[in-house]
Design an enzyme around this catalytic site. Structure first.
Site, PDB file in Angstrom:
ATOM      1  N   SER A 151      68.534  63.179  32.479  1.00 36.89           N
ATOM      2  CA  SER A 151      68.990  64.480  31.881  1.00 36.89           C
ATOM      3  C   SER A 151      70.338  64.263  31.347  1.00 36.89           C
ATOM      4  O   SER A 151      71.005  64.715  30.073  1.00 36.89           O
ATOM      5  CB  SER A 151      69.260  65.702  33.000  1.00 36.89           C
ATOM      6  OG  SER A 151      67.912  66.034  33.480  1.00 36.89           O
TER       7      SER A 151
ATOM      8  N   GLY B 186      60.348  66.912  26.888  1.00 34.33           N
ATOM      9  CA  GLY B 186      60.790  68.228  26.800  1.00 34.33           C
ATOM     10  C   GLY B 186      62.199  68.623  26.540  1.00 34.33           C
ATOM     11  O   GLY B 186      62.491  69.409  25.905  1.00 34.33           O
TER      12      GLY B 186
ATOM     13  N   GLN C 117      66.777  73.329  30.397  1.00 34.94           N
ATOM     14  CA  GLN C 117      66.386  72.992  29.088  1.00 34.94           C
ATOM     15  C   GLN C 117      66.761  74.379  28.100  1.00 34.94           C
ATOM     16  O   GLN C 117      67.353  74.142  27.024  1.00 34.94           O
ATOM     17  CB  GLN C 117      65.055  72.237  28.938  1.00 34.94           C
ATOM     18  CG  GLN C 117      64.785  71.145  29.519  1.00 34.94           C
ATOM     19  CD  GLN C 117      63.513  70.656  29.485  1.00 34.94           C
ATOM     20  OE1 GLN C 117      62.609  71.403  29.035  1.00 34.94           O
ATOM     21  NE2 GLN C 117      63.278  69.431  29.956  1.00 34.94           N
TER      22      GLN C 117
ATOM     23  N   ASP D  92      61.514  68.822  39.717  1.00 37.30           N
ATOM     24  CA  ASP D  92      60.928  67.227  39.247  1.00 37.30           C
ATOM     25  C   ASP D  92      60.260  66.551  40.429  1.00 37.30           C
ATOM     26  O   ASP D  92      59.596  65.498  40.402  1.00 37.30           O
ATOM     27  CB  ASP D  92      62.010  66.283  38.668  1.00 37.30           C
ATOM     28  CG  ASP D  92      62.129  67.060  37.150  1.00 37.30           C
ATOM     29  OD1 ASP D  92      61.083  68.001  36.809  1.00 37.30           O
ATOM     30  OD2 ASP D  92      62.792  66.807  36.422  1.00 37.30           O
TER      31      ASP D  92
ATOM     32  N   ARG E   3      51.360  69.888  37.200  1.00 40.68           N
ATOM     33  CA  ARG E   3      51.649  69.065  38.419  1.00 40.68           C
ATOM     34  C   ARG E   3      51.242  69.803  39.679  1.00 40.68           C
ATOM     35  O   ARG E   3      51.153  68.889  40.453  1.00 40.68           O
ATOM     36  CB  ARG E   3      53.046  68.834  38.503  1.00 40.68           C
ATOM     37  CG  ARG E   3      53.634  67.791  37.304  1.00 40.68           C
ATOM     38  CD  ARG E   3      55.188  67.584  37.460  1.00 40.68           C
ATOM     39  NE  ARG E   3      55.465  66.589  36.642  1.00 40.68           N
ATOM     40  CZ  ARG E   3      56.729  66.235  36.237  1.00 40.68           C
ATOM     41  NH1 ARG E   3      57.784  67.002  36.450  1.00 40.68           N
ATOM     42  NH2 ARG E   3      56.525  65.214  35.257  1.00 40.68           N
TER      43      ARG E   3
ATOM     44  N   ARG F  66      55.833  61.086  36.437  1.00 39.67           N
ATOM     45  CA  ARG F  66      56.076  61.420  37.927  1.00 39.67           C
ATOM     46  C   ARG F  66      55.052  61.526  38.847  1.00 39.67           C
ATOM     47  O   ARG F  66      55.179  61.408  40.188  1.00 39.67           O
ATOM     48  CB  ARG F  66      56.923  62.839  38.367  1.00 39.67           C
ATOM     49  CG  ARG F  66      58.224  62.525  37.272  1.00 39.67           C
ATOM     50  CD  ARG F  66      59.288  63.652  37.845  1.00 39.67           C
ATOM     51  NE  ARG F  66      60.282  63.699  36.880  1.00 39.67           N
ATOM     52  CZ  ARG F  66      61.382  62.608  36.521  1.00 39.67           C
ATOM     53  NH1 ARG F  66      61.462  61.810  37.228  1.00 39.67           N
ATOM     54  NH2 ARG F  66      62.254  62.995  35.511  1.00 39.67           N
TER      55      ARG F  66
HETATM   56  C1  S3P Z   1      65.772  68.916  32.557  1.00 36.65           C
HETATM   57  C2  S3P Z   1      65.545  70.216  32.942  1.00 36.65           C
HETATM   58  C3  S3P Z   1      64.002  70.639  33.567  1.00 36.65           C
HETATM   59  C4  S3P Z   1      63.572  69.359  34.410  1.00 36.65           C
HETATM   60  C5  S3P Z   1      63.578  68.285  33.220  1.00 36.65           C
HETATM   61  C6  S3P Z   1      64.584  68.009  32.578  1.00 36.65           C
HETATM   62  C7  S3P Z   1      66.749  68.870  31.748  1.00 36.65           C
HETATM   63  O1  S3P Z   1      63.201  71.387  32.859  1.00 36.65           O
HETATM   64  O2  S3P Z   1      62.118  69.561  34.815  1.00 36.65           O
HETATM   65  O3  S3P Z   1      62.945  67.167  33.646  1.00 36.65           O
HETATM   66  O4  S3P Z   1      67.404  67.794  31.429  1.00 36.65           O
HETATM   67  O5  S3P Z   1      67.463  69.815  31.407  1.00 36.65           O
HETATM   68  P1  S3P Z   1      63.038  72.655  32.604  1.00 36.65           P
HETATM   69  O6  S3P Z   1      64.528  73.286  32.113  1.00 36.65           O
HETATM   70  O7  S3P Z   1      61.986  73.185  31.867  1.00 36.65           O
HETATM   71  O8  S3P Z   1      63.176  73.449  34.260  1.00 36.65           O
END
Ligand code: S3P
Length: 423
Positions: free
Chosen positions: A20, A91, A165, A310, A341, A383
């Site tokens: 992140s 994502g 996110q 995660d 998952r 993962r």
């Molecule tokens: C992340 C937020 C999480 C996490 C992803 C990384 C980020 O997702 O699962 O691996 O870097 O902001 P979500 O915002 O969909 O919860």
């Protein structure tokens, strides 16, 4: 790939940089004035997708043996890419980029691999449209997404899901908006964007669950040291906790409180994890030492879920080795990750002889009977692959993992590190 049960895991390791934080370091470095030197950057495929997207928008990014160097172009310096941006499996790249691209004076299209094309983007499109953005997506929810130039204005937005996110996409669009942007979180999610904004001189205030950003004139580049990823450390924390005789230290792990739910839950289960060498820079970090101990089942749900989202696949593995019942609830978000998952872990744990039930928002694991090895499927999800490798190490008999190369998304060296520990 064959996974053999292994003896005690002992010694000291480091894990790669936080995913992140690595993404955000490139993104904000690109938008800053000046040069950003990033150390500890995660050279995983997801973060390389982010680098590739910014290079396509005219940002010079150099990768040396120990640094990633981003030559910032300033808030208004990105150039229109000559082709669609490709975000791979990531994502974070896709959703955070939406926020940045919403504020650009050019039209841009973005898409990714088959998994990304199944992940919901409507949650980001909705607030960005409220801010004035013009976005089109397949079936109004999926990639490919096309963003057209538009004028943005600040909004106050109550997030329907605790998603960093989504929060970050709105705050990044807020950089380009007229007036203040406010987001209200249902539960705390990772706050790396807010911390990095502050480090770069952006005025952003957090008041309980409310975060307010004032659009800055510009961002000032600062060097960024990325701590080890607690999400990667989690595989070794669980392996060390369930393999008898283990004592393992993982150095320089990021322990931002919005990410440490896995430590809370493993300790609740009876794991012996100690912290040493704590230091607090823009992000707190420390060394973590885990020793084998007998685990017991726990209930996991509510506000802790975003703090360990995660890590739930590998927590499910810990639950399989724990005495009694572990209930995971409020984890619907797991269904829209790189794979579903919940379904994936329930199916694969079942193959290993674990008594596990799928529920609407999680699973119930009846632990205690030693799982046996099996031929596991990864669902092309990094993962899931690493969680099943940990299961295989601690199970009775050999296991197989169908596509081990998927670990390169977040932890290219995972199997090498495992092998080294087994020596
Ligand atoms: C992340 C937020 C999480 C996490 C992803 C990384 C980020 O997702 O699962 O691996 O870097 O902001 P979500 O915002 O969909 O919860």
């Amino acid at each position: 790939m064959q996974i053999q049960p292994c003896g005690p895991l002992r010694g000291e390791i480091t894990v790669p940089g936080d995913k992140s934080i690595s993404h955000r370091a490139v993104m904000l470095g690109a938008l800053a004035n000046g040069t950003t030197h990033i150390t500890g950057f995660l050279m995983g495929e997801d973060c390389l997708s982010t680098i590739d997207c910014f290079r396509k928008m005219g940002v010079e990014i150099n990768i040396t043996d120990d640094e990633v160097i981003v030559e910032g172009v300033g808030l208004h310096g990105l150039e229109a890419p000559s082709e669609a941006l490709y975000t791979g499996n990531s994502g974070t790249t896709t959703r955070l980029l939406c926020g940045i691209l919403a504020g650009q004076p050019f039209t841009v299209t973005m898409s990714g691999d088959p998994s990304i094309q199944k992940r919901p983007m409507g949650r980001v499109m909705k607030p960005l449209r409220e801010m004035g953005a013009s976005i089109e997506g397949k079936n109004d929810n999926f990639c490919p997404l096309t963003l057209f130039p538009s004028e943005l204005h600040g909004i106050e937005y109550r997030l329907p899901v605790a998603s960093a996110q989504l929060k970050s996409a709105i705050l990044l669009a807020g950089l380009y908006a007229e007036g203040q942007t406010t987001v209200i979180e249902p539960a705390p999610s990772r706050d790396h964007t807010e911390r990095m904004f502050r480090a770069l001189g952006v005025e952003i205030e957090t008041n309980g669950s409310t975060i307010t950003l004032d659009p800055p004139e510009d961002l000032h580049a600062v060097d960024i040291a990325v701590p080890g990823d607690i999400s990667s450390a989690a595989f070794f924390l669980v392996a060390g906790a369930i393999i008898p005789g283990s004592e393992l230290t993982i150095k320089n792990v990021g322990v931002n409180p919005t990410r440490t739910g896995v430590l809370d839950v493993l300790r609740d289960m009876g794991a012996d994890i100690t912290e040493s060498n704590f230091r607090d820079e823009a992000e707190p970090m420390c060394d973590l030492t885990v020793k084998y101990s007998k685990l017991h089942g726990v209930e996991i749900g509510g506000a802790i879920i975003p703090r360990l989202i995660d890590e739930l696949p590998v927590i499910a593995v810990a639950a399989a080795f724990a005495e009694g019942e572990t209930v995971i609830r409020d984890a619907q978000e797991l269904k829209v990750k790189e794979s579903n998952r919940i379904a994936a872990m329930v199916a694969e744990l079942t193959k290993a002889g674990v008594d596990v039930e799928e529920t609407d928002d999680g699973m119930i694991v009846h632990g205690g009977a030693k799982p046996h090895g099996a031929s596991f499927e990864t669902y092309k999800d990094h993962r899931i692959a690493m969680s099943l490798a940990v299961l295989g190490l601690a199970a009775e008999g050999a296991s197989r993992i169908d596509e081990p190369e998927v670990v390169a998304i977040s932890y290219p060296d995972f199997f090498n590190t495992l092998e080294r520990l087994g020596d």
